[in-house]
Design an enzyme around this catalytic site. Structure first.
Site, PDB file in Angstrom:
ATOM      1  N   LYS A 119       0.824  -1.216   0.000  1.00 58.49           N
ATOM      2  CA  LYS A 119       0.000   0.000   0.000  1.00 58.49           C
ATOM      3  C   LYS A 119       0.854   1.261   0.000  1.00 58.49           C
ATOM      4  O   LYS A 119       0.458   2.273  -0.581  1.00 58.49           O
ATOM      5  CB  LYS A 119      -0.972  -0.017   1.174  1.00 58.49           C
ATOM      6  CG  LYS A 119      -2.033  -1.091   0.982  1.00 58.49           C
ATOM      7  CD  LYS A 119      -3.308  -0.855   1.726  1.00 58.49           C
ATOM      8  CE  LYS A 119      -4.371  -1.778   1.145  1.00 58.49           C
ATOM      9  NZ  LYS A 119      -5.432  -2.126   2.026  1.00 58.49           N
ATOM     10  N   LYS A 211      -4.792  -9.345  -6.396  1.00 59.66           N
ATOM     11  CA  LYS A 211      -6.026  -9.572  -5.639  1.00 59.66           C
ATOM     12  C   LYS A 211      -7.119  -8.598  -6.088  1.00 59.66           C
ATOM     13  O   LYS A 211      -6.834  -7.437  -6.390  1.00 59.66           O
ATOM     14  CB  LYS A 211      -5.662  -9.353  -4.164  1.00 59.66           C
ATOM     15  CG  LYS A 211      -6.769  -9.171  -3.191  1.00 59.66           C
ATOM     16  CD  LYS A 211      -6.189  -9.000  -1.788  1.00 59.66           C
ATOM     17  CE  LYS A 211      -6.256  -7.554  -1.322  1.00 59.66           C
ATOM     18  NZ  LYS A 211      -7.403  -7.229  -0.495  1.00 59.66           N
ATOM     19  N   LYS A 214     -10.818  -3.076  -3.651  1.00 64.29           N
ATOM     20  CA  LYS A 214     -11.661  -1.888  -3.772  1.00 64.29           C
ATOM     21  C   LYS A 214     -10.900  -0.736  -4.399  1.00 64.29           C
ATOM     22  O   LYS A 214     -11.478   0.107  -5.081  1.00 64.29           O
ATOM     23  CB  LYS A 214     -12.110  -1.400  -2.393  1.00 64.29           C
ATOM     24  CG  LYS A 214     -12.940  -2.345  -1.598  1.00 64.29           C
ATOM     25  CD  LYS A 214     -13.478  -1.592  -0.369  1.00 64.29           C
ATOM     26  CE  LYS A 214     -13.592  -2.500   0.828  1.00 64.29           C
ATOM     27  NZ  LYS A 214     -12.369  -2.524   1.649  1.00 64.29           N
TER      28      LYS A 214
HETATM   29  N1  AQP Z   1      -9.787 -10.377  -3.175  1.00 64.80           N
HETATM   30  C1  AQP Z   1     -10.182 -10.864  -2.012  1.00 64.80           C
HETATM   31  N2  AQP Z   1     -10.466 -12.185  -1.876  1.00 64.80           N
HETATM   32  C2  AQP Z   1     -10.889 -12.694  -0.685  1.00 64.80           C
HETATM   33  N3  AQP Z   1     -11.042 -11.939   0.434  1.00 64.80           N
HETATM   34  C3  AQP Z   1     -10.773 -10.614   0.337  1.00 64.80           C
HETATM   35  N4  AQP Z   1     -10.825  -9.608   1.229  1.00 64.80           N
HETATM   36  C4  AQP Z   1     -10.448  -8.456   0.623  1.00 64.80           C
HETATM   37  N5  AQP Z   1     -10.136  -8.678  -0.661  1.00 64.80           N
HETATM   38  C5  AQP Z   1     -10.327 -10.018  -0.875  1.00 64.80           C
HETATM   39  C6  AQP Z   1     -11.235  -9.759   2.613  1.00 64.80           C
HETATM   40  O1  AQP Z   1     -12.309  -8.857   2.839  1.00 64.80           O
HETATM   41  C7  AQP Z   1     -12.257  -8.420   4.210  1.00 64.80           C
HETATM   42  C8  AQP Z   1     -12.380  -6.942   4.259  1.00 64.80           C
HETATM   43  O2  AQP Z   1     -11.288  -6.344   3.598  1.00 64.80           O
HETATM   44  P1  AQP Z   1     -10.932  -4.833   3.901  1.00 64.80           P
HETATM   45  O3  AQP Z   1     -11.885  -3.966   3.235  1.00 64.80           O
HETATM   46  O4  AQP Z   1     -10.868  -4.585   5.343  1.00 64.80           O
HETATM   47  O5  AQP Z   1      -9.487  -4.634   3.451  1.00 64.80           O
HETATM   48  P2  AQP Z   1      -8.652  -5.096   2.241  1.00 64.80           P
HETATM   49  O6  AQP Z   1      -8.180  -6.469   2.462  1.00 64.80           O
HETATM   50  O7  AQP Z   1      -7.595  -4.102   2.126  1.00 64.80           O
HETATM   51  O8  AQP Z   1      -9.684  -5.068   1.046  1.00 64.80           O
HETATM   52  P3  AQP Z   1      -9.561  -4.437  -0.356  1.00 64.80           P
HETATM   53  O9  AQP Z   1     -10.844  -4.692  -1.021  1.00 64.80           O
HETATM   54  O10 AQP Z   1      -8.346  -4.874  -1.048  1.00 64.80           O
HETATM   55  O11 AQP Z   1      -9.504  -2.902  -0.025  1.00 64.80           O
HETATM   56  P4  AQP Z   1      -8.440  -1.804  -0.368  1.00 64.80           P
HETATM   57  O12 AQP Z   1      -8.495  -1.681  -1.845  1.00 64.80           O
HETATM   58  O13 AQP Z   1      -8.965  -0.606   0.355  1.00 64.80           O
HETATM   59  O14 AQP Z   1      -7.127  -2.260   0.112  1.00 64.80           O
HETATM   60  C9  AQP Z   1     -10.953  -8.947   4.786  1.00 64.80           C
HETATM   61  O15 AQP Z   1     -11.226 -10.097   5.575  1.00 64.80           O
HETATM   62  C10 AQP Z   1     -10.157  -9.328   3.580  1.00 64.80           C
HETATM   63  O16 AQP Z   1      -9.263 -10.382   3.851  1.00 64.80           O
END
Ligand code: AQP
Length: 348
Positions: A119, A211, A214
């Protein structure tokens, strides 16, 4: 104060559109855990602001996303009357315990966190201190409730290991006062990560090596929970794959990340094994498989998207759920944090 034996905690950041990865990797597990555990599900708004403002979108967007994540929880089947749903910033013990954990965790531990490296990117000097200390706040989220089980996607595995390290070091560093306070087996449990199910890591539709996220600038990379049927079908049609037909066995998916991702998504949505999907679609071209996947995705996701839209029309009702949840969460965290303060030696 006895140790809870089956308390679940997990959270989702209100950083933008919730996608299929969040749904399959985390939210569907949250729903299942309700049957066997006392669950606390949190919209982790304090975490959201650790990234650049461009990622979380500023105050209005943050509030909107907080409602939206809550709506997704409810639409997916989380029951806020039997379990607890709230937003993190309403319960001050998260930030207060995180400060103590800032003094427990070692710089060397945090330096190894791959999510920070990803990040922060190349411009690490410009990353917020909050982004670096994110895993300490996550440990506080979980341990403020002395939670025992944490359902998450695969990307959170390292942070869960760090949470266990923090709990262990706290228990060791304050072993004497913990024992004096009447706790024989340490104060904090070592929480178990629950990284299970068929879709613990859903990949981007544009890049099978990344992955689904968002914050990916390409909306085509993810299926959002509020996408309509046309958007879902278009994104699956445009998903990056290869020219070969699908194999008949899962071994044939090795070295084919785009194909493996779509088969994994199909299996997770259908609630069956990848072998079963390939027994039906082995030998088929993507021109056949993708429309079948789109139809299944629309069938499973449309009701959730529609319910989210309905709930989002009454934000005051969503806020009532969050306020009520915050009061109940605070009622659990406050006495635990009071014990922590006594154990550390703060006057209470
Ligand atoms: N691609 C994924 N596959 C499976 N699980 C996922 N999670 C996130 N992406 C995937 C799981 O969703 C939960 C919430 O995630 P989060 O919003 O707290 O944070 P993150 O992991 O940083 O999610 P994003 O979507 O990738 O957000 P950004 O783009 O903001 O970094 C967690 O349990 C995560 O494991």
């Amino acid at each position: 104060m006895s140790q809870p034996v089956n308390r679940v905690f997990s959270g989702v950041q209100p950083t933008g559109n919730l996608h299929l990865g969040n749904y399959l990797g985390a939210i569907t597990r949250f729903v299942e855990m309700q049957r066997s555990h006392d669950c606390i599900y949190c919209v982790v708004d304090l975490h959201a602001i650790t990234q650049d403002r461009a990622v979380w979108g500023g105050p209005e967007r943050l509030a909107h996303s907080t409602y939206e994540v809550t709506a997704a929880f409810l639409a997916a089947g989380i029951d806020p009357t039997k379990h607890i749903v709230f937003n993190q910033s309403r319960v001050p013990e998260h930030a207060e315990l995180a400060w103590i954990f800032n003094c427990i965790a070692r710089l060397g531990w945090l330096n190894r966190m791959t999510q920070f490296k990803e990040k922060a990117g190349k411009d690490r000097e410009n990353a917020s201190v909050g982004l670096f200390a994110y895993p300490n706040l996550m440990a506080a989220d979980i341990l403020a409730y002395r939670a025992t089980h944490v359902p998450v996607g695969d990307d959170q595995k390292q942070h869960l290991e760090l949470t266990r390290d923090i709990a262990q070091k706290f228990n060791n560093d304050f072993a004497d006062s913990i024992r004096d306070a009447g706790y024989e087996d340490g104060f904090f449990p070592l929480p178990e990560p629950l990284i299970v199910g068929p879709a613990t890591r859903v990949m981007s539709l544009r890049d099978g090596a990344a992955k689904m996220s968002k914050s990916d600038p390409s909306d085509l990379s993810r299926i959002n929970l509020r996408d309509d049927a046309d958007q879902i079908a278009k994104k699956i049609r445009k998903a990056r794959t290869d020219p070969e037909p699908l194999p008949s066995e899962t071994a044939g998916l090795a070295e084919r990340p785009g194909a493996a991702n779509l088969v994994g998504i199909f299996a997770a949505l259908a609630g069956c094994s990848q072998d079963k999907v390939l027994s039906e679609f082995g030998g088929a071209q993507f021109s056949v498989f993708k429309p079948a996947l789109a139809e299944l995705a629309v069938e499973k996701l449309s009701p959730i998207g529609a319910e989210m839209n309905r709930l989002m029309a009454d934000k005051a009702a969503i806020d009532e759920v969050l306020k009520d949840g915050a009061e109940r969460a605070h009622a659990i965290a406050e006495p635990i944090y009071r014990e922590v303060r006594k154990i550390v030696g703060f006057l209470v």
